[in-house]
Motif scaffolding. Structure first.
Motif, short mmCIF file in Angstrom:
data_model
loop_
_atom_site.label_atom_id
_atom_site.label_comp_id
_atom_site.label_asym_id
_atom_site.label_seq_id
_atom_site.Cartn_x
_atom_site.Cartn_y
_atom_site.Cartn_z
N TRP A 99 0.82 -1.22 0.00
CA TRP A 99 0.00 0.00 0.00
C TRP A 99 0.84 1.26 0.00
O TRP A 99 1.87 1.33 0.66
CB TRP A 99 -0.91 0.01 1.24
CG TRP A 99 -1.93 -1.07 1.17
CD1 TRP A 99 -1.84 -2.33 1.71
CD2 TRP A 99 -3.19 -1.03 0.49
NE1 TRP A 99 -2.96 -3.06 1.41
CE2 TRP A 99 -3.82 -2.29 0.66
CE3 TRP A 99 -3.85 -0.03 -0.25
CZ2 TRP A 99 -5.07 -2.58 0.13
CZ3 TRP A 99 -5.10 -0.33 -0.77
CH2 TRP A 99 -5.70 -1.59 -0.58
N GLU A 100 0.34 2.26 -0.71
CA GLU A 100 0.94 3.60 -0.65
C GLU A 100 -0.01 4.48 0.16
O GLU A 100 -1.19 4.63 -0.20
CB GLU A 100 1.09 4.15 -2.07
CG GLU A 100 1.70 5.53 -2.13
CD GLU A 100 1.57 6.17 -3.52
OE1 GLU A 100 1.71 7.40 -3.61
OE2 GLU A 100 1.31 5.44 -4.50
N HIS A 101 0.49 5.04 1.23
CA HIS A 101 -0.35 5.91 2.06
C HIS A 101 -0.50 7.27 1.41
O HIS A 101 0.48 7.86 0.98
CB HIS A 101 0.27 6.04 3.46
CG HIS A 101 0.25 4.76 4.22
ND1 HIS A 101 -0.88 4.29 4.85
CD2 HIS A 101 1.21 3.84 4.44
CE1 HIS A 101 -0.61 3.13 5.43
NE2 HIS A 101 0.65 2.83 5.20
N LEU A 102 -1.73 7.77 1.36
CA LEU A 102 -2.00 9.08 0.75
C LEU A 102 -2.57 10.01 1.83
O LEU A 102 -2.98 9.57 2.89
CB LEU A 102 -3.01 8.91 -0.39
CG LEU A 102 -2.52 8.13 -1.61
CD1 LEU A 102 -3.65 7.97 -2.63
CD2 LEU A 102 -1.31 8.81 -2.26
N PRO A 103 -2.61 11.32 1.52
CA PRO A 103 -3.19 12.25 2.51
C PRO A 103 -4.65 11.94 2.80
O PRO A 103 -5.33 11.29 1.98
CB PRO A 103 -3.07 13.61 1.80
CG PRO A 103 -2.02 13.43 0.77
CD PRO A 103 -2.06 11.99 0.35
N ILE A 104 -5.13 12.41 3.93
CA ILE A 104 -6.54 12.23 4.32
C ILE A 104 -7.44 12.74 3.19
O ILE A 104 -7.22 13.81 2.64
CB ILE A 104 -6.80 13.00 5.63
CG1 ILE A 104 -6.11 12.26 6.79
CG2 ILE A 104 -8.31 13.17 5.89
CD1 ILE A 104 -6.14 13.00 8.10
#
Ligand code: FRU
Length: 494
Positions: A64-69
Motif C-alpha cells: 500500500w501507498e499511504h495518501l493524505p486524508i
C-alpha cells in the motif's frame, strides 16, 4: 507521518495506518489500475474521535501507498463509514463522460446534534473526485439523503443495478436495512426494508453490503451485515444472508432465525467488498477491520491502533446444510511468499515441533496442513509460541466439531477482561480429513479451515514475536499427510 513500521506489534503484511486511530475500511473501489482503500480515521489520537477518511492505494491489495486524508469533517458532521463508486456514465454530472467521477457516499454524523438530544443527527452525503481520488470535493447540496427520524441511519453501500438501471443503496438502520434507489447518486427514493425479524439482533446493525454471486450456474444475492454487539464470540462480528434481490426487495432463502457468520473469530468487523472490479476479473473481494469494539480502544499499541484483515475472495458453495459463503485469501499474496519447506508426512501423537523443518524464522509465515484420522484425537491443532512460554492455540475438538482459538496465554491480555476468552466456531465440513491454512503475522492469525468454509481471525500481543510452531494431537494419533511452511516477506521491506 514517516516511519519504518517496525514498532512492537506492528503488522508486517497487513494494512495499518501510519499513525493514530483506524476503524472500518471505507469506500473500497478499483479505478484505473488502483485498489483504493479509505478508512475511518482520527488523526489526532489513538482512540476513536471525530472521523475522517484516511486513504491508501495499491496495485495488488497487499502493498500500500499511504495518501493524505481524503475527507475531513465539516459543518454537517464527522465522516462516518460508506462506499465509493466509479460513475462511468457520469449520471451524477459531477465529472464528464471522458473523465468519469469517483463518487464517495458516506454518513454524516453530527455530534452536536447527538449531544443536544436530537435523533436525526445521521444523514448521507457525497463527495467526488476527478483526479483518481487524489483530491475530493464535497457535493454542495449535501446531505443527499436526510434523516427520517431515527438514531442509527448509516453506512451506505452503493452499487449499480443493471437490470433496473439504477444505483441501489443499502443502508443500516438500527435493527434492519433499507434500500434506496437513484438515477444520479444525488436524489434517492426508498425502495424497501429487510431484516427486523431476520438473523442476529444482539446489537445494532452496521456496515451492510449487497452483491450477486453465482453458485452452480445460478445467481444468488449475498447481504453482509455487521452487528455490534452480538457476535458469535462476543462483541462485533459480520453476519450474512443469502437470497434474491429484484431491484427493489431482498428476500432471504434462509429461515428467519438462522445466523450465518462471515468469520467466527473475534477480529473481523465492518468488512465490505470492493466495487468496480473489472468484469474480466470478476472476483468479489473483501476486507475487514481486524479488531473488535470490545477492546479496540485498549489494545496495547502505542503509536497507531489496529489493522485490516488480508484481502479475501468470497464465493458461494452448495453444502448439505444449504448455500454457504466461503472466504479464501487472494492470489496476490504470492507476491510476499518467499522460501517454502515441505513438511514430512508423519503421525502426530502428542506434540511435534515444526520450527526446525524450516531453514527460516517462522515469525511471518503461512502454514498449510492436511490432517487425516482426526476423529481419533480428542483435541488437535497448531501452537505458536515464544521463548517466554507465551502461546496461541488454533485447535479443533472432533467430539464437539468445534474449532477454537485460545489466546488466554498469548501475551499481553489484561487490557480487557473479554480478550482472553476462548473463541469457537462450528465445523461445517464433515469427514476425517481436515485442511488448515493459517497466516501468521506478528499480531494476528487468519485461519482458513476446509478451504475457507470456516474462517477465524484473531489478534494477539506477545512480548516477543512467536518464533516456534508445533502441531499437537491429544489422546490419540492423527496423520499429517502433507503440509507446507512458507516464509512471508514484510510489505515494508521493499
Ligand atoms: C462500525 C461503525 C459504523 C460507523 C463507524 C464510525 O464500526 O460504528 O457504523 O459508521 O463505525 O466510526
Amino acid at each position: 507521518v514517516a516511519n519504518n513500521f517496525q514498532e512492537t506489534h506492528r503488522p508486517q503484511f497487513h494494512f495499518s495506518p501510519p499513525a493514530k486511530w483506524m476503524n472500518d475500511p471505507n469506500g473500497m473501489v478499483y479505478h484505473n489500475g488502483e485498489y483504493h482503500l479509505f478508512y475511518q480515521h482520527y488523526p489526532d489520537s489513538t482512540v476513536w474521535g471525530p472521523m475522517h477518511w484516511g486513504h491508501a492505494v495499491s496495485k495488488d491489495m497487499i502493498h500500500w501507498e499511504h495518501l493524505p486524508i481524503a475527507l475531513y469533517p465539516d459543518s454537517l458532521g464527522y465522516i462516518f463509514s460508506g462506499s465509493a463508486v466509479v460513475d462511468a456514465n457520469n449520471t451524477s454530472g459531477l465529472g464528464t463522460k471522458e473523465n468519469p467521477p469517483m463518487v464517495a457516499i458516506y454518513t454524516y454524523h453530527l455530534a452536536e446534534g447527538e449531544k443536544a438530544g436530537k435523533i436525526d443527527y445521521q444523514t448521507q452525503g457525497i463527495a467526488y473526485s476527478t483526479d483518481n481520488g487524489r483530491t475530493w470535493e464535497k457535493y454542495k447540496q449535501n446531505p443527499v439523503l436526510k434523516n427520517p427520524g431515527i438514531k442509527d441511519f448509516r453506512d451506505p453501500k452503493v452499487s449499480w443495478h443493471e437490470p433496473s438501471k439504477q444505483w441501489v443503496m443499502i443502508l443500516a438502520v438500527a435493527d434492519h436495512v433499507e434500500f434506496y434507489g437513484s438515477k444520479n447518486l444525488t436524489s434517492w427514493t426508498k425502495l424497501s426494508e429487510f431484516g427486523k425479524t431476520y438473523g442476529g439482533h444482539g446489537g445494532v446493525w452496521e456496515c451492510p453490503d449487497l452483491f450477486p454471486l453465482t453458485v452452480d450456474g445460478k445467481q444468488k444475492w449475498v447481504m453482509l451485515l455487521s452487528i455490534n454487539p452480538g457476535g458469535p464470540n462476543g462483541g462485533s462480528a459480520t453476519q450474512y444472508f443469502i437470497g434474491n434481490f429484484d431491484g427493489k426487495t431482498f428476500t432471504s432463502d434462509n429461515p428467519a432465525k438462522t445466523t450465518l457468520w462471515v468469520d467466527h473469530g473475534t477480529d473481523n468487523y465492518a468488512g465490505v467488498t470492493w466495487s468496480n472490479i473489472p468484469q474480466a476479473d470478476g472476483r468479489r473481494l473483501f476486507m475487514g477491520w481486524m479488531s473488535n469494539w470490545l477492546y479496540a480502544d485498549d489494545v496495547p499499541t502505542d503509536t497507531w491502533r489496529s489493522a485490516m484483515t488480508l484481502p479475501r475472495e468470497l464465493s458461494l458453495k452448495n453444502t448439505p446444510q444449504g448455500i454457504r459463503l466461503v472466504s479464501q485469501p487472494v492470489k496476490e499474496l504470492s507476491s510476499i511468499r518467499a522460501e517454502s519447506a515441505d513438511l514430512k508426512s508423519q503421525t502426530i501423537n502428542g506434540e511435534v515441533d515444526l520450527t526446525k523443518s524450516a531453514s527460516f524464522p517462522v515469525t511471518l509465515s503461512e502454514l498449510t496442513v492436511s490432517l487425516e484420522d482426526i476423529d481419533k484425537s480428542k483435541d488437535l491443532g497448531i501452537e505458536l509460541s515464544n521463548a517466554q512460554g507465551q502461546k496461541l492455540l488454533i485447535g479443533y475438538e472432533p467430539a464437539s466439531k468445534q474449532f477454537y482459538i485460545d489466546r488466554s496465554k498469548s501475551g499481553k491480555i489484561d487490557f480487557s477482561k473479554e480478550f482472553p476468552k476462548k473463541q469457537t466456531a462450528p465445523r461445517l465440513s464433515t469427514g476425517n480429513t481436515l485442511t488448515l491454512q493459517v497466516f501468521i503475522d506478528v499480531a494476528s492469525v487468519e485461519v482458513f479451515a476446509d478451504n475457507g468454509e470456516t474462517v477465524m481471525t484473531s489478534i494477539f500481543f506477545p512480548d516477543a514475536n512467536y518464533d516456534q510452531v508445533k502441531l499437537y494431537s491429544k489422546e490419540g494419533a492423527i496423520q499429517l499427510t502433507s503440509g507446507q511452511l512458507t516464509r512471508l516477506k514484510s510489505i515494508w521491506d521493499q
